[in-house]
Design a protein around this motif. Structure first.
Motif, PDB file in Angstrom:
ATOM      1  N   TRP A 193      48.705  67.968   2.967  1.00 30.41           N
ATOM      2  CA  TRP A 193      48.771  69.098   2.019  1.00 30.41           C
ATOM      3  C   TRP A 193      49.615  70.231   2.600  1.00 30.41           C
ATOM      4  O   TRP A 193      50.466  70.785   1.911  1.00 30.41           O
TER       5      TRP A 193
ATOM      6  N   TRP B  49      49.050  65.737  -4.398  1.00 30.24           N
ATOM      7  CA  TRP B  49      48.573  67.082  -4.046  1.00 30.24           C
ATOM      8  C   TRP B  49      49.010  68.118  -5.078  1.00 30.24           C
ATOM      9  O   TRP B  49      50.159  68.106  -5.521  1.00 30.24           O
TER      10      TRP B  49
ATOM     11  N   SER C  36      43.052  74.738  -3.215  1.00 30.00           N
ATOM     12  CA  SER C  36      42.290  74.428  -2.005  1.00 30.00           C
ATOM     13  C   SER C  36      41.132  75.404  -1.852  1.00 30.00           C
ATOM     14  O   SER C  36      41.125  76.479  -2.452  1.00 30.00           O
TER      15      SER C  36
ATOM     16  N   CYS D  70      41.299  70.261   0.138  1.00 27.44           N
ATOM     17  CA  CYS D  70      42.567  70.285  -0.598  1.00 27.44           C
ATOM     18  C   CYS D  70      42.439  69.376  -1.816  1.00 27.44           C
ATOM     19  O   CYS D  70      41.762  68.358  -1.759  1.00 27.44           O
TER      20      CYS D  70
ATOM     21  N   ALA E 175      43.702  66.984  -4.962  1.00 26.52           N
ATOM     22  CA  ALA E 175      44.718  66.045  -5.438  1.00 26.52           C
ATOM     23  C   ALA E 175      44.372  65.590  -6.849  1.00 26.52           C
ATOM     24  O   ALA E 175      43.199  65.429  -7.193  1.00 26.52           O
TER      25      ALA E 175
ATOM     26  N   CYS F 141      42.617  67.278   3.789  1.00 27.92           N
ATOM     27  CA  CYS F 141      43.963  67.863   3.740  1.00 27.92           C
ATOM     28  C   CYS F 141      44.977  67.104   4.582  1.00 27.92           C
ATOM     29  O   CYS F 141      46.181  67.202   4.356  1.00 27.92           O
TER      30      CYS F 141
ATOM     31  N   PHE G 151      53.261  64.790  -3.890  1.00 24.82           N
ATOM     32  CA  PHE G 151      52.954  66.174  -4.242  1.00 24.82           C
ATOM     33  C   PHE G 151      53.893  66.681  -5.324  1.00 24.82           C
ATOM     34  O   PHE G 151      54.944  66.088  -5.589  1.00 24.82           O
TER      35      PHE G 151
END
Ligand SMILES: [Ca+2]
Ligand SMILES: [Ca+2]
Length: 159
Positions: free
Chosen positions: A54, A87, A91, A127, A129, A145, A151
């Protein structure tokens, strides 16, 4: 391979409200790795082949003048192009169970958690996703993470 905004652009309209910008380098043939797309006046980058932690993903986004994507409404048309899990900018790295978008601006007004998420599994998931839910793609999961995922970055303008 990360794409620079300085590469050539070509705009395709493939339906009425979704404009895609394909970017490629004519000389190096890097085109298939480049995927910046404009949607509702924002510019998105999809790291289809590149998987990172991340923090490393966010670093790449910031280097390009953007950040990991903030999702503030249910406009998820671009999900069909993603390799999941992916991602996003959400967070709870600073305070457990207090989620914030990495751009430091967007408020967390909309969420799309998968069933039984966020569960902070092992006390070590901070984090977020996008992943697959039972019936729909794009549900959110808090994840470790350090895992390497695809991402999505966004920035205000493509050029
Ligand atoms: Ca957490
Ligand atoms: Ca989880």
């Amino acid at each position: 391979m990360y794409c620079s905004i300085s590469f050539f652009c070509k705009v395709h309209d493939f339906h009425s409200h979704f404009k895609t910008i394909f970017m490629w380098s004519a000389s190096s043939g890097l085109g298939m790795n480049c995927s910046w797309r404009e949607y509702e006046n924002k510019c998105y980058f999809f790291s289809t082949d590149t998987k990172k932690s991340w923090a490393a993903a966010r670093h790449d986004c910031v280097q390009e003048g953007g950040d990991l994507v903030s999702i503030t409404s249910a406009g998820e048309d671009y999900l069909k192009d993603l390799e999941l899990p992916t991602w996003i900018g959400l967070s709870d790295l600073l305070v457990e169970n207090q989620y914030a978008w990495s751009d430091g601006v967007s408020a967390v007004l909309y969420t799309n958690w998968n069933d039984k998420e966020p569960n902070n599994a092992g006390g070590a998931e901070h984090c977020v996703a996008m992943t697959h839910g039972p019936l729909v793609t794009g549900k959110w999961n808090d994840d470790a993470c350090s895992k390497n995922h695809s991402f999505v970055c966004y920035r205000k303008k493509c050029q």
